[in-house]
Design an enzyme around this catalytic site. Structure first.
Site: not given
Ligand code: NDP
Length: 492
Positions: A195, A247-250, A252, A269, A303, A400
């Protein structure tokens, strides 16, 4: 020093050093009006949809699907069938051929992919063209080489694939993250459902074309689009064996909770708040380039961005002054212009987040500097920013930001540098700038970071493992280590 702060030349007067625009053609890539889900080698029509846009001007690019639990179920079933139907038992040397093909097709079509990546994500074309695309292809080449050598990497054990991998990727490096996820999974004989992020689905959807061109058996790679709800459905699907998330720590942490006790494999990651540390014996001009690359590359949507600059006190004034001068030469604007250094912010939501953290920095008492900069009228933009006078407790030094915003702190001794660098819940990356090799090694041993760059920053190589400690996640991607999560080892 005050001299250095003055602009070198006035922009727009005869003899200035500004560049004429050099736009890459938007027409190089064909974007369909509407995309479904790529499942079992076919396109499935979505019931629910949303529009994906170009962050540079908010132009609608295409309508894409918002996958439901049912859609996710179909994709997982297709991946399971392909796994059982032969992909998992195919000799490694045969799997490698498909991966080599994918790598070659990506290279052949790299201009098209680079344009699409910049359009949908906002990153400068020179980065998508010279970094994202070559690295994505290199990952497929690299893991193609591993496909028939898994047994050599695990002596006295019998490696086998894990099953169906659910892979969820973010919007900052859409195609590159896809390559990081799909290449090792396929090399080891797994099948995948991936996804992409809600805001950047298009290169993953174009990749389905590459999958077909490479004649990969149907169902080995499946792509579903949608927002976080789709990601959550994928994570909780009972027939998925392994989850790989960036993606985000939250999010994760939420995934970790969902998976607790299920026995599914997981790699995370997550975010970072890396320290880029400059000692007084460092080559300062190169270090300034490294600082700029560390935080303004990809608009700081990285990141492992060097978002905290730690400068030895004795060179603080010189470094900050050189940095500000360099920042005034950064060209912010159209991602499709080949001269652009800093492109568009990926989404309105991210722009708002950057804005609110920058406001917090100002409110807490840090001193802000932004070079003079004319931003386009439409789209999402943020001027490259540096904060001085930053205390470690400020939010801009702790959280971040994921934008082109740098916080500068100082140190007097290596111990103080280590103390400050490690004073973060994250532990993904760090940079050290010094002439002394022994100091580099000593610092690298004490920095709690998965990657430490020495006299460089943001360098990536498929052969090199990447991943974090603490709230930056666990598991490694890249290199031999990146195969581990996709391989189960039986007794020989
Ligand atoms: P997210 O962690 O929400 O997004 C990463 C991926 O996870 C996206 O494909 C997202 O879908 C998907 N996702 C969101 N919620 C869920 C869930 N409950 N279960 C499974 N998958 C999910 O990051 P955001 O895009 O909201 O960015 C927010 C913050 O996170 C940024 O401001 C940045 O600080 C941090 N971030 C860090 C990254 C890294 O590489 N370490 C990468 C991206 C963000 P969708 O896109 O539809 O939300």
């Amino acid at each position: 020093m005050a001299e250095l702060d003055k602009p070198q030349r006035e922009v727009g007067v005869p003899g200035d050093w500004t560049y004429a625009s050099a736009p890459e053609s938007r027409e190089i890539v064909h974007i369909s009006d509407r995309y479904g889900y790529f499942v079992g080698g076919e396109w499935l029509e979505p019931a629910e949809t949303y529009e994906t846009i170009a962050p540079r001007d908010e132009e609608p690019l295409a309508t894409v699907g918002q996958a439901t639990a049912e859609d996710v179920g179909r994709a997982v079933a297709a991946a399971r069938n392909a796994y059982a139907d032969g992909w998992s038992s195919l000799p490694g040397s045969e799997r490698a051929k498909y991966l080599f093909r994918i790598a070659r097709v990506l290279q052949e079509r790299s201009r098209e992919f680079a344009v699409l990546e910049s359009l949908n994500g906002g990153k400068p074309i020179k980065e998508s063209r010279d970094v994202d695309l070559p690295l994505a292809a290199a990952h497929f080449f690299y893991y193609a080489g591993w496909a028939d050598k898994l047994e050599y990497a695990s002596p006295n054990r019998r490696p086998r694939p894990v099953g169906v991998a659910a892979q969820i990727i973010p919007w900052n490096f859409p195609l590159l993250m896809l390559a990081w996820k799909i290449a090792p999974a396929l090399a080891a004989g797994n099948t995948v459902v991936l996804k992409p992020a809600e805001t950047t689905p298009l290169t993953a959807l174009l990749f389905c074309d590459v999958v077909r061109q490479a004649e990969l058996p149907p169902g080995v790679v499946n792509i579903v689009t949608g927002d976080g709800r789709t990601g959550a459905e994928l994570v909780s699907h009972p027939d998925v064996n392994k989850i790989a998330f960036t993606g985000s720590t939250e999010v994760g942490k939420a995934i970790q909770k969902t998976l607790a006790g299920t026995g599914k494999r997981l790699t995370l990651e997550l975010g970072g708040k890396a320290a880029n540390i400059i000692f007084d014996d460092a080559p300062l001009d190169q270090a300034v380039e490294g600082i700029v690359n560390g935080i303004y590359f990809n608009q700081g949507h990285v990141c492992c961005a060097g978002s905290r600059l730690l400068v030895e006190e004795s060179i603080y004034e010189t470094v900050v002054s050189k940095l500000k001068r360099r920042m005034r030469t950064l060209r912010v604007g159209d991602p499709l212009d080949k001269n652009t250094d800093v492109g568009a912010i990926n989404s309105k939501q991210q722009l708002d987040k950057i804005g609110s953290l920058v406001q917090a920095g100002i409110d807490e008492g840090a001193e802000i500097y932004q070079p003079p900069c004319k931003l386009p009228e439409r789209g999402y933009w943020f001027v490259p920013t540096v904060f001085t006078n930053v205390a470690q407790s400020y939010r801009i030094a702790q959280e971040e930001i994921f934008g082109p915003v740098l916080s500068v702190l100082t140190f007097r001794t290596p111990d103080e540098a280590i103390e400050k660098a490690n004073n973060t819940p994250y532990g993904l990356s760090a940079g050290v700038w010094t002439e002394k090799g022994s100091r580099i090694l000593a610092m690298a041993q004490r920095l709690k970071a998965g990657v430490v760059w020495a006299n460089t920053y943001n360098r990536f190589d498929p052969a090199s493992p990447f991943g974090g400690y603490k709230e930056s996640g666990f598991g490694r991607e890249g290199g031999r280590h990146g195969l581990g999560p996709y391989v189960a080892l039986d007794d020989a």
